[in-house]
Structure formats: C-alpha cells, structure tokens
Write a protein that holds these residues in place. Sequence first.
Motif, PDB file in Angstrom:
ATOM      1  N   ARG A  24       0.792  -1.218   0.000  1.00  0.00           N
ATOM      2  CA  ARG A  24       0.000   0.000   0.000  1.00  0.00           C
ATOM      3  C   ARG A  24       0.829   1.275   0.000  1.00  0.00           C
ATOM      4  NH1 ARG A  24      -4.723   1.477   4.317  1.00  0.00           N
ATOM      5  NH2 ARG A  24      -5.186   3.533   3.462  1.00  0.00           N
ATOM      6  N   TRP A  25       2.013   1.247   0.596  1.00  0.00           N
ATOM      7  CA  TRP A  25       2.725   2.495   0.872  1.00  0.00           C
ATOM      8  C   TRP A  25       3.992   2.738   0.078  1.00  0.00           C
ATOM      9  CZ3 TRP A  25      -0.076   5.882   3.208  1.00  0.00           C
ATOM     10  CH2 TRP A  25      -1.091   5.458   4.068  1.00  0.00           C
ATOM     11  N   LYS A  26       4.578   1.733  -0.525  1.00  0.00           N
ATOM     12  CA  LYS A  26       5.899   1.904  -1.138  1.00  0.00           C
ATOM     13  C   LYS A  26       5.922   2.976  -2.221  1.00  0.00           C
ATOM     14  CE  LYS A  26       7.943  -2.522  -0.036  1.00  0.00           C
ATOM     15  NZ  LYS A  26       8.467  -3.767  -0.574  1.00  0.00           N
ATOM     16  N   LEU A  27       4.974   2.952  -3.128  1.00  0.00           N
ATOM     17  CA  LEU A  27       4.966   3.960  -4.190  1.00  0.00           C
ATOM     18  C   LEU A  27       4.683   5.349  -3.635  1.00  0.00           C
ATOM     19  CD1 LEU A  27       3.306   1.950  -7.065  1.00  0.00           C
ATOM     20  CD2 LEU A  27       5.624   2.883  -7.047  1.00  0.00           C
ATOM     21  N   ALA A  28       3.858   5.436  -2.606  1.00  0.00           N
ATOM     22  CA  ALA A  28       3.586   6.735  -1.981  1.00  0.00           C
ATOM     23  C   ALA A  28       4.854   7.286  -1.318  1.00  0.00           C
ATOM     24  CB  ALA A  28       2.461   6.603  -0.955  1.00  0.00           C
ATOM     25  N   ILE A  29       5.624   6.420  -0.681  1.00  0.00           N
ATOM     26  CA  ILE A  29       6.895   6.837  -0.077  1.00  0.00           C
ATOM     27  C   ILE A  29       7.859   7.295  -1.166  1.00  0.00           C
ATOM     28  CG2 ILE A  29       8.933   6.016   1.179  1.00  0.00           C
ATOM     29  CD1 ILE A  29       6.952   4.103   2.699  1.00  0.00           C
ATOM     30  N   LEU A  30       7.954   6.512  -2.234  1.00  0.00           N
ATOM     31  CA  LEU A  30       8.842   6.888  -3.341  1.00  0.00           C
ATOM     32  C   LEU A  30       8.433   8.236  -3.930  1.00  0.00           C
ATOM     33  CD1 LEU A  30       9.252   3.444  -5.097  1.00  0.00           C
ATOM     34  CD2 LEU A  30      11.017   4.719  -3.885  1.00  0.00           C
ATOM     35  N   LYS A  31       7.133   8.460  -4.068  1.00  0.00           N
ATOM     36  CA  LYS A  31       6.663   9.740  -4.613  1.00  0.00           C
ATOM     37  C   LYS A  31       7.069  10.893  -3.692  1.00  0.00           C
ATOM     38  CE  LYS A  31       2.642  12.012  -6.599  1.00  0.00           C
ATOM     39  NZ  LYS A  31       2.901  13.305  -6.042  1.00  0.00           N
ATOM     40  N   LYS A  44       6.634  11.055   7.487  1.00  0.00           N
ATOM     41  CA  LYS A  44       5.433  10.745   8.271  1.00  0.00           C
ATOM     42  C   LYS A  44       4.394  11.846   8.119  1.00  0.00           C
ATOM     43  CE  LYS A  44       2.963   8.561  11.383  1.00  0.00           C
ATOM     44  NZ  LYS A  44       1.650   8.865  10.865  1.00  0.00           N
ATOM     45  N   ARG A  45       4.824  13.092   8.140  1.00  0.00           N
ATOM     46  CA  ARG A  45       3.904  14.224   7.957  1.00  0.00           C
ATOM     47  C   ARG A  45       3.283  14.219   6.559  1.00  0.00           C
ATOM     48  NH1 ARG A  45       7.048  17.293  10.965  1.00  0.00           N
ATOM     49  NH2 ARG A  45       8.370  17.955   9.250  1.00  0.00           N
ATOM     50  N   GLY A  46       4.065  13.850   5.564  1.00  0.00           N
ATOM     51  CA  GLY A  46       3.578  13.798   4.186  1.00  0.00           C
ATOM     52  C   GLY A  46       2.631  12.642   3.917  1.00  0.00           C
ATOM     53  N   LEU A  47       2.671  11.625   4.775  1.00  0.00           N
ATOM     54  CA  LEU A  47       1.808  10.447   4.649  1.00  0.00           C
ATOM     55  C   LEU A  47       1.100  10.228   5.985  1.00  0.00           C
ATOM     56  CD1 LEU A  47       4.515   8.220   2.943  1.00  0.00           C
ATOM     57  CD2 LEU A  47       2.524   9.211   1.803  1.00  0.00           C
ATOM     58  N   PRO A  48       0.170  11.095   6.353  1.00  0.00           N
ATOM     59  CA  PRO A  48      -0.393  11.066   7.700  1.00  0.00           C
ATOM     60  C   PRO A  48      -1.139   9.789   8.079  1.00  0.00           C
ATOM     61  CG  PRO A  48      -1.598  12.622   6.317  1.00  0.00           C
ATOM     62  CD  PRO A  48      -0.412  12.148   5.529  1.00  0.00           C
ATOM     63  N   ARG A  49      -1.606   9.008   7.098  1.00  0.00           N
ATOM     64  CA  ARG A  49      -2.372   7.797   7.428  1.00  0.00           C
ATOM     65  C   ARG A  49      -1.496   6.573   7.669  1.00  0.00           C
ATOM     66  NH1 ARG A  49      -7.004   7.703   3.036  1.00  0.00           N
ATOM     67  NH2 ARG A  49      -6.183   5.621   3.038  1.00  0.00           N
ATOM     68  N   ILE A  50      -0.196   6.660   7.388  1.00  0.00           N
ATOM     69  CA  ILE A  50       0.696   5.521   7.622  1.00  0.00           C
ATOM     70  C   ILE A  50       1.122   5.517   9.085  1.00  0.00           C
ATOM     71  CG2 ILE A  50       2.841   6.725   7.027  1.00  0.00           C
ATOM     72  CD1 ILE A  50       3.768   4.125   5.634  1.00  0.00           C
ATOM     73  N   THR A  51       1.229   4.319   9.666  1.00  0.00           N
ATOM     74  CA  THR A  51       1.714   4.235  11.039  1.00  0.00           C
ATOM     75  C   THR A  51       3.235   4.317  11.040  1.00  0.00           C
ATOM     76  OG1 THR A  51       1.916   1.822  11.009  1.00  0.00           O
ATOM     77  CG2 THR A  51      -0.225   2.751  11.704  1.00  0.00           C
ATOM     78  N   GLN A  52       3.777   4.684  12.176  1.00  0.00           N
ATOM     79  CA  GLN A  52       5.236   4.774  12.302  1.00  0.00           C
ATOM     80  C   GLN A  52       5.883   3.421  12.030  1.00  0.00           C
ATOM     81  OE1 GLN A  52       5.938   7.374  15.708  1.00  0.00           O
ATOM     82  NE2 GLN A  52       8.080   6.779  15.577  1.00  0.00           N
TER      83      GLN A  52
END
Length: 138
Positions: A24-31, A44-52
Amino acid sequence: MRNTIGETPDYCAIETAMEVLGGRWKLAILKQLLGGTQRFSELKRGLPRITQRMLTRQLRELEADGLVERTVYREVPPRVEYALTETGRSLDAIAGLLDAWGHWYLDTHGRPTSAAPAHAPAPAGVPAPAHAAVTAAE
C-alpha cells in the motif's frame, strides 16, 4: 532484495516489479522522496495515514531493494535522512503516470459526488481502459 526475486521467471518481470514495489505504501513513499531527501518525521507528515511502524518497515524494504538510501548523521540527537538511489529515481515517470491514473480513476469512478464525469478521458500518457472504447462506440 528478497530471495523470491531471483526465482522469478524471465517471462514475468512484472512479478519482480510487484515484489519490489507492491504494498500500500511503497509507491507513496517513493513519490514523497522524488521531491528530495527527507527525514523520517517529514515522510510521516507527508503520509499522515501511515503508522510509524509501517513507515519504518517499508523504508527498510525499499532500502534492502536498493531504491532508498538511509544516511545516519552521528550527532546528538542523531539525524537520519532518506533519499532515493539512482534506481529509485528511475521510477519517476512511472510514479507520475500512476499518480495521474489514480486522479483520473477517482474522478471517474471513486468520488461520491454526482459532479464527476462518468467517462472522462484518461490522462496524457495513460492509455484509456478497454471499456472506454466500448462506451464511446455505444
């Protein structure tokens, strides 16, 4: 890099891509990292719905697969930054196309407003889905 990647048959390289980029998150992190080097808290601030915990896990996998590099600065308190490697930056165009397709999809299928057009054209560079040609012909 995971062991299963080396076991992927040559005829199905998409399996390799899905193994490395899936989730779910890898491409969002890469972006997020396409914008430049960031600290963990910025990501973390840029992806507020992801857990730490999930962000940490995904960053470790991306680092193990050679897409992200982690730099630790030996200072007090320690500072850690994440940046894309050259391999990670090679996904810029792909991430852009997926982002455009995601916006198109939400506008045509996913938004609960009646103002969204039923069959908007696909964004530039993104081929229209097969059903679009059928709908246009009707």
